[in-house]
Write a protein that holds these residues in place. Structure first.
Motif, PDB file in Angstrom:
ATOM      1  N   LYS A 204      19.372  28.244  10.301  1.00  7.03           N
ATOM      2  CA  LYS A 204      20.345  27.226  10.707  1.00  7.03           C
ATOM      3  C   LYS A 204      20.199  25.957   9.878  1.00  7.03           C
ATOM      4  CE  LYS A 204      20.476  29.132  15.370  1.00  7.03           C
ATOM      5  NZ  LYS A 204      20.062  28.983  16.783  1.00  7.03           N
ATOM      6  N   GLN A 207      21.844  26.447   6.391  1.00  7.22           N
ATOM      7  CA  GLN A 207      23.307  26.471   6.379  1.00  7.22           C
ATOM      8  C   GLN A 207      23.944  25.252   7.033  1.00  7.22           C
ATOM      9  OE1 GLN A 207      24.685  30.928   6.860  1.00  7.22           O
ATOM     10  NE2 GLN A 207      22.878  30.604   8.129  1.00  7.22           N
ATOM     11  N   PHE A 209      23.919  24.494  10.302  1.00  8.02           N
ATOM     12  CA  PHE A 209      24.560  24.881  11.549  1.00  8.02           C
ATOM     13  C   PHE A 209      23.956  24.130  12.733  1.00  8.02           C
ATOM     14  CE2 PHE A 209      25.873  29.388   9.996  1.00  8.02           C
ATOM     15  CZ  PHE A 209      26.899  28.806   9.272  1.00  8.02           C
ATOM     16  N   HIS A 210      24.740  24.085  13.810  1.00  5.84           N
ATOM     17  CA  HIS A 210      24.275  23.504  15.066  1.00  5.84           C
ATOM     18  C   HIS A 210      23.141  24.364  15.622  1.00  5.84           C
ATOM     19  CE1 HIS A 210      24.346  22.230  19.313  1.00  5.84           C
ATOM     20  NE2 HIS A 210      24.854  21.099  18.844  1.00  5.84           N
ATOM     21  N   THR A 213      24.055  27.596  17.510  1.00  2.00           N
ATOM     22  CA  THR A 213      24.828  28.656  16.863  1.00  2.00           C
ATOM     23  C   THR A 213      24.219  30.023  17.173  1.00  2.00           C
ATOM     24  OG1 THR A 213      25.362  27.130  15.059  1.00  2.00           O
ATOM     25  CG2 THR A 213      25.767  29.466  14.664  1.00  2.00           C
ATOM     26  N   CYS A 218      24.240  33.390  12.338  1.00  2.00           N
ATOM     27  CA  CYS A 218      23.586  32.601  11.281  1.00  2.00           C
ATOM     28  C   CYS A 218      22.690  33.479  10.399  1.00  2.00           C
ATOM     29  CB  CYS A 218      22.800  31.445  11.885  1.00  2.00           C
ATOM     30  SG  CYS A 218      21.406  31.926  12.909  1.00  2.00           S
ATOM     31  N   LYS A 362      30.198  24.132   3.790  1.00  2.00           N
ATOM     32  CA  LYS A 362      29.391  24.190   5.006  1.00  2.00           C
ATOM     33  C   LYS A 362      30.217  23.818   6.234  1.00  2.00           C
ATOM     34  CE  LYS A 362      24.729  23.591   3.187  1.00  2.00           C
ATOM     35  NZ  LYS A 362      23.458  22.845   3.279  1.00  2.00           N
ATOM     36  N   PHE A 363      31.160  22.906   6.055  1.00  2.00           N
ATOM     37  CA  PHE A 363      32.041  22.536   7.176  1.00  2.00           C
ATOM     38  C   PHE A 363      32.924  23.721   7.559  1.00  2.00           C
ATOM     39  CE2 PHE A 363      35.698  20.684   9.241  1.00  2.00           C
ATOM     40  CZ  PHE A 363      35.148  19.703  10.040  1.00  2.00           C
ATOM     41  N   ARG A 366      31.032  26.420   9.389  1.00  2.00           N
ATOM     42  CA  ARG A 366      30.802  26.174  10.810  1.00  2.00           C
ATOM     43  C   ARG A 366      31.974  26.679  11.650  1.00  2.00           C
ATOM     44  NH1 ARG A 366      28.032  21.470   8.878  1.00  2.00           N
ATOM     45  NH2 ARG A 366      29.854  20.119   9.049  1.00  2.00           N
ATOM     46  N   ALA A 369      31.313  30.300  11.986  1.00  2.00           N
ATOM     47  CA  ALA A 369      30.225  30.622  12.906  1.00  2.00           C
ATOM     48  C   ALA A 369      30.520  30.272  14.354  1.00  2.00           C
ATOM     49  CB  ALA A 369      28.953  29.888  12.459  1.00  2.00           C
ATOM     50  N   LEU A 370      31.631  29.582  14.606  1.00  2.00           N
ATOM     51  CA  LEU A 370      31.948  29.229  15.992  1.00  2.00           C
ATOM     52  C   LEU A 370      32.194  30.485  16.820  1.00  2.00           C
ATOM     53  CD1 LEU A 370      34.387  26.177  15.848  1.00  2.00           C
ATOM     54  CD2 LEU A 370      32.118  26.230  16.833  1.00  2.00           C
ATOM     55  N   THR A 474      33.542  21.729  15.394  1.00  3.94           N
ATOM     56  CA  THR A 474      32.720  22.743  14.699  1.00  3.94           C
ATOM     57  C   THR A 474      31.356  22.900  15.325  1.00  3.94           C
ATOM     58  OG1 THR A 474      31.899  21.093  13.142  1.00  3.94           O
ATOM     59  CG2 THR A 474      33.870  22.301  12.512  1.00  3.94           C
TER      60      THR A 474
END
Length: 475
Positions: A204, A207, A209-210, A213, A218, A362-363, A366, A369-370, A474
């Motif tokens: 995470k 990448q 990511f939150h 995620t 991920c 990357k935005f 996301r 990956a949601l 995101t």
């Protein structure tokens, strides 16, 4: 069982003559004293790795005798043994017995005293007594993995392509954390979860990511398998090295004895490497290889075995991954985009040639990956008042608020790409078109690799500003 050099170093080995002169006679003296541990007729009381010597004995007097021999030998050849780097570990003793007799036991190395411990680092592997839980060893491995990750990357991973960062992690950080895992034995579910959390955290971070995620998303976007599969591969490769070792090595002799005892069921509750590797072989349907070795002494070469286990582990992990994402409705959009877990996301491949798009990619990733929301019913869009089930699909395909952006995007596609591809893309339904925009690979007949990279760059450039402007969440 610990991989060691032969008790008496052979003259054809690559060790320098000076080292052999110093250590070879000591190995012979320790073997002649008959105080070391034995397995049937195999003396294994003094395994050596370079200048590290381990003394194994079943009695206190036997260990004291072996320590005395080492000290006298060091005095004879005028070198010092550092007592601060030496220690004594008791195995198989009950905690109450250890607590009762530890203060009365004294271990002398000449004029110095050796400390009795419950754990000790030996040739890079943490050894634990029976009083210590293996969770501590696994926890130390996780700390080492995270530590090496932050040491190498720091904040640099924000400016690095995730595929590049993934290679660095797999070739430096992960081997550092899993060093010696071939000898760990069977891991508990809690220990496996600890290692998995370490790997998920790094995936995470790489990448952007939150933290919440979904893990299967991920990891598969980087082409990673679960860390349990990584340890299984390392153990299977260690098995190949053991089976193909020369027959005179101590490791090979001990392994043959333990394997024979396991096959003949000489032990009621077998523990150690052999039962663990047997379970792994059965898991990947490779047990026939060990059976053939047991009866004929033949085992595949390194290249053949590596190909076999890579195919078996990949097939098993792909099957498990497909089952997990098939039953969870939150993966509905994701499984339409990415059908394989072993290939990194097309978004990361697209920005190899255009690193300036990394932040924007990357935005968009996301969004990829949601998890699919609103799986239980339709929702009304607060911007255009249309009803939708998936926010991302609605935004890319039918939201009237971004109609101007849709028009500009289609103009760009028609002007830059073949007519056949534009017509094919326009004919897709909303879900398929969204999946294609987020990285689903179209048919090679419609678009070559270079054209797909260019297409993904267009998507990243045009939709990044739109998603920020209209505040698409995101995570």
């Amino acid at each position: 069982m610990v991989p060691t050099a032969p008790v008496s170093a052979p003259r054809r080995c690559t060790l320098c003559p000076t080292y052999i002169m110093y250590i070879d006679a000591l190995a012979n003296e320790l073997k002649k004293c008959d105080s070391g541990a034995c397995i049937i007729d195999l003396h294994c009381g003094s395994p050596m790795q370079a200048d590290d010597v381990t003394l194994l004995s079943l009695t206190k007097n036997g260990l004291e005798n072996m320590i005395s021999i080492c000290y006298d030998y060091s005095c004879k050849w005028r070198y010092d043994i550092n007592p601060d780097k030496s220690s004594v570990l008791e195995f198989g003793e009950k905690p109450l017995t250890t607590k009762k007799f530890r203060e009365d036991r004294v271990w002398n190395l000449g004029p110095s005293k050796l400390e009795e411990k419950e754990k000790q680092m030996h040739v890079g592997i943490l050894l634990l007594t029976s009083n210590m839980s293996s969770v501590e060893r696994t926890s130390a491995a996780c700390r080492k993995g995270r530590g090496s990750f932050f040491t190498i990357f720091g904040d640099c991973n924000r400016h690095m392509n995730p595929i590049t960062a993934s290679r660095i992690f797999k070739h430096i950080c992960l081997p550092s954390a899993l060093y010696g895992c071939e000898l760990w034995g069977s891991l508990t579910n809690h220990e496996i979860l600890m290692l998995e959390r370490m790997q998920r955290f790094c995936a995470k971070q790489i990448q952007g990511f939150h933290p919440r995620t979904r893990c299967d998303i991920c990891l598969s976007m980087l082409g990673w398998t679960r860390i349990e599969a990584v340890t299984d591969k390392l153990k299977l490769m260690f098995l190949q090295r053991l089976c193909n070792m020369p027959s005179w090595t101590l490791c090979k002799k001990i392994f043959i004895h333990r394997l024979t005892s396991f096959k003949l069921q000489c032990t009621k509750q077998p523990r150690g490497f052999v039962p663990d590797i047997t379970m792994i072989l059965r898991k990947y349907e490779l047990e026939y290889a060990l059976d053939e070795f047991f009866y004929s002494g033949i085992f595949p070469s390194k290249l053949q075995w590596k190909r076999l286990i890579n195919n078996a582990v990949t097939q098993y992990e792909q099957s498990q991954w497909s089952q997990r994402i098939a039953v969870d409705p939150e993966f509905r959009r994701f499984k339409n985009i990415q059908s394989h877990m072993w290939r990194p996301s097309e978004i990361w491949h697209a920005i190899k040639t255009t690193p300036a798009l990394l932040h924007k990619a990357k935005f968009i990733a996301r969004l990829y990956a949601l998890p699919s929301k609103n799986v239980h019913g339709p929702v009304v869009c607060p911007k255009c008042s249309k009803i939708y089930r998936d926010e991302i699909v609605h935004f890319f395909a039918s939201c009237e608020v971004v109609n101007t952006k849709h028009t500009l995007f289609w103009d760009e596609i028609v002007n830059r790409f073949p007519v056949a591809f534009s017509a094919w893309l326009h004919g897709l339904d909303d879900n398929e078109m969204t999946a294609t925009l987020l990285g689903k690979r179209p048919d090679v007949a419609l678009m070559c690799d270079a054209e797909h990279i260019e297409f993904m760059c267009v998507v990243i450039k045009m939709w990044y500003t739109t998603t920020e402007e209209y505040n698409v969440v995101t995570g």
